[in-house]
Design a protein around this motif. Structure first.
Motif, PDB file in Angstrom:
ATOM      1  N   SER A  34      -8.586  -4.801   6.560  1.00  0.00           N
ATOM      2  CA  SER A  34      -8.525  -3.253   5.783  1.00  0.00           C
ATOM      3  C   SER A  34      -9.738  -2.665   6.424  1.00  0.00           C
ATOM      4  O   SER A  34      -9.943  -1.092   6.593  1.00  0.00           O
ATOM      5  CB  SER A  34      -9.444  -2.665   4.380  1.00  0.00           C
ATOM      6  OG  SER A  34      -7.356  -3.425   4.041  1.00  0.00           O
ATOM      7  N   GLN A 138      -3.692  -2.964   8.319  1.00  0.00           N
ATOM      8  CA  GLN A 138      -3.060  -3.305   7.334  1.00  0.00           C
ATOM      9  C   GLN A 138      -4.187  -2.514   6.431  1.00  0.00           C
ATOM     10  O   GLN A 138      -5.473  -2.755   6.638  1.00  0.00           O
ATOM     11  CB  GLN A 138      -2.605  -4.322   6.343  1.00  0.00           C
ATOM     12  CG  GLN A 138      -1.083  -4.880   8.112  1.00  0.00           C
ATOM     13  CD  GLN A 138      -0.880  -5.977   7.542  1.00  0.00           C
ATOM     14  OE1 GLN A 138      -1.252  -6.705   6.132  1.00  0.00           O
ATOM     15  NE2 GLN A 138       0.314  -6.302   7.611  1.00  0.00           N
ATOM     16  N   LEU A 139      -3.456  -1.607   5.130  1.00  0.00           N
ATOM     17  CA  LEU A 139      -4.156  -1.295   4.003  1.00  0.00           C
ATOM     18  C   LEU A 139      -3.329  -2.163   2.576  1.00  0.00           C
ATOM     19  O   LEU A 139      -2.357  -1.555   2.163  1.00  0.00           O
ATOM     20  CB  LEU A 139      -4.186  -0.108   3.800  1.00  0.00           C
ATOM     21  CG  LEU A 139      -4.829   0.294   2.436  1.00  0.00           C
ATOM     22  CD1 LEU A 139      -6.337  -0.148   2.134  1.00  0.00           C
ATOM     23  CD2 LEU A 139      -5.534   2.092   2.256  1.00  0.00           C
ATOM     24  N   GLY A 140      -4.259  -2.780   2.225  1.00  0.00           N
ATOM     25  CA  GLY A 140      -3.560  -3.923   0.681  1.00  0.00           C
ATOM     26  C   GLY A 140      -1.178  -3.811   1.159  1.00  0.00           C
ATOM     27  O   GLY A 140      -1.288  -4.241   0.637  1.00  0.00           O
ATOM     28  N   VAL A 142       0.195  -2.987   3.600  1.00  0.00           N
ATOM     29  CA  VAL A 142       0.992  -1.975   4.134  1.00  0.00           C
ATOM     30  C   VAL A 142       1.093  -1.818   5.151  1.00  0.00           C
ATOM     31  O   VAL A 142      -0.689  -1.549   5.282  1.00  0.00           O
ATOM     32  CB  VAL A 142       0.922  -0.793   2.622  1.00  0.00           C
ATOM     33  CG1 VAL A 142       1.997   0.087   3.627  1.00  0.00           C
ATOM     34  CG2 VAL A 142       1.000  -1.581   1.665  1.00  0.00           C
ATOM     35  N   SER A 161       4.131  -2.912  -1.975  1.00  0.00           N
ATOM     36  CA  SER A 161       3.952  -1.585  -1.163  1.00  0.00           C
ATOM     37  C   SER A 161       4.140  -0.302  -1.340  1.00  0.00           C
ATOM     38  O   SER A 161       3.387   0.761  -1.283  1.00  0.00           O
ATOM     39  CB  SER A 161       5.036  -1.135   0.966  1.00  0.00           C
ATOM     40  OG  SER A 161       4.718  -3.012   1.228  1.00  0.00           O
ATOM     41  N   VAL A 164       0.564   0.756  -2.828  1.00  0.00           N
ATOM     42  CA  VAL A 164      -0.242   1.061  -2.185  1.00  0.00           C
ATOM     43  C   VAL A 164      -0.033   2.381  -1.979  1.00  0.00           C
ATOM     44  O   VAL A 164      -1.159   3.578  -2.502  1.00  0.00           O
ATOM     45  CB  VAL A 164      -0.124   0.212  -1.227  1.00  0.00           C
ATOM     46  CG1 VAL A 164      -1.427   0.729  -0.048  1.00  0.00           C
ATOM     47  CG2 VAL A 164      -0.825  -0.863  -1.062  1.00  0.00           C
TER      48      VAL A 164
END
Length: 253
Positions: A34, A138-140, A142, A161, A164
């Motif tokens: 992240s 990505q973040l988490g 996603v 997703s 998030v």
């Protein structure tokens, strides 16, 4: 014509791409996958820090407007049937006080180019002729280049997703509601005292309340990276307004 292909724009995007990837590389040992999202947060904080003087100017302008509110209401009472005269007298009053009725727009206008660059960085497959590797970040889990609306339309949205996206968008809406309660009610009281201000009408108050949530609606359609920028921005804005309201309390008429 492709605006993003113009040499100055392409060079700007390429520099922004390299900067974000460089920050992400520095943060990766501490944050992991992240790191690009953390780089966006850091850039947002830096942008808002640079804009602190603009926020101070806005707070001073808000204080001046509160002090002028009764006089503005009197102008509306006298010249409400003559819009051109009302506009002239209103601008003359602001000029005499060394203030501007448009000062509140400065922070968003100043941020617009930065938000536009971040938006472009997460929708373009190539930047200045090379692959846009930011789209892989990505973040988490996603991709930062995906949006809630786009994922729903493509049929690729999964529960993880969705969670998030909802956390980011709901957080923006929550901050909007807190902002409305903290500053909207104060605005109500000031406009009530200065009746017949247009802001004192029930319809106008409802409209102001809805405006607080427009940012959350925008976050549904923009890439997750831009939504993250918006989230950090609204949180910073709320905190800054609270602090500046204490530093520059409304002036009495």
């Amino acid at each position: 014509m492709d605006l993003y292909a113009l040499p100055p724009v392409a060079a700007l995007l390429d520099g922004a791409h390299r900067t974000l990837m460089g920050l992400a590389g520095l943060l990766e040992p501490f944050i992991g996958v992240s790191s690009a999202a953390a780089a966006i947060v850091l850039v947002t904080l830096l942008v808002r820090a640079v804009l602190i003087p603009v926020g101070v100017s806005q707070a001073k302008a808000d204080r001046t407007r509160a002090r002028l509110s009764p006089r503005l209401a009197e102008l509306r009472r006298r010249h409400g049937k003559d819009p051109e005269r009302l506009r002239h007298e209103t601008m003359a009053l602001y000029a005499a006080e060394g203030a501007s009725p448009f000062a509140g727009c400065l922070p968003m206008l100043a941020q617009a180019p930065v938000l536009g660059v971040i938006y472009a960085l997460f929708i373009l497959p190539t930047i200045a002729g090379h692959p846009n590797v930011l789209l892989e970040q990505q973040l988490g889990g996603v991709p930062l280049g995906s949006s809630l609306a786009g994922s729903i339309a493509a049929g690729t949205l999964d529960p993880a997703s969705l969670a998030v996206f909802l956390v980011v968008i709901a957080s923006i809406a929550l901050v909007g509601e807190v902002t409305r309660r903290v500053f909207g009610l104060a605005q109500e009281r000031s406009t009530d005292a200065a009746s017949p201000s247009p802001l004192a009408t029930p319809v106008a108050r409802r409209l102001v309340g809805v405006m607080q949530f427009i940012t959350a609606v925008i976050a549904v359609f923009v890439p997750l990276a831009a939504a993250l920028y918006l989230l950090v921005t609204v949180v910073w804005t709320l905190g800054q307004r609270v602090l500046l309201r204490r530093a520059f309390p409304p002036e009495s008429a």
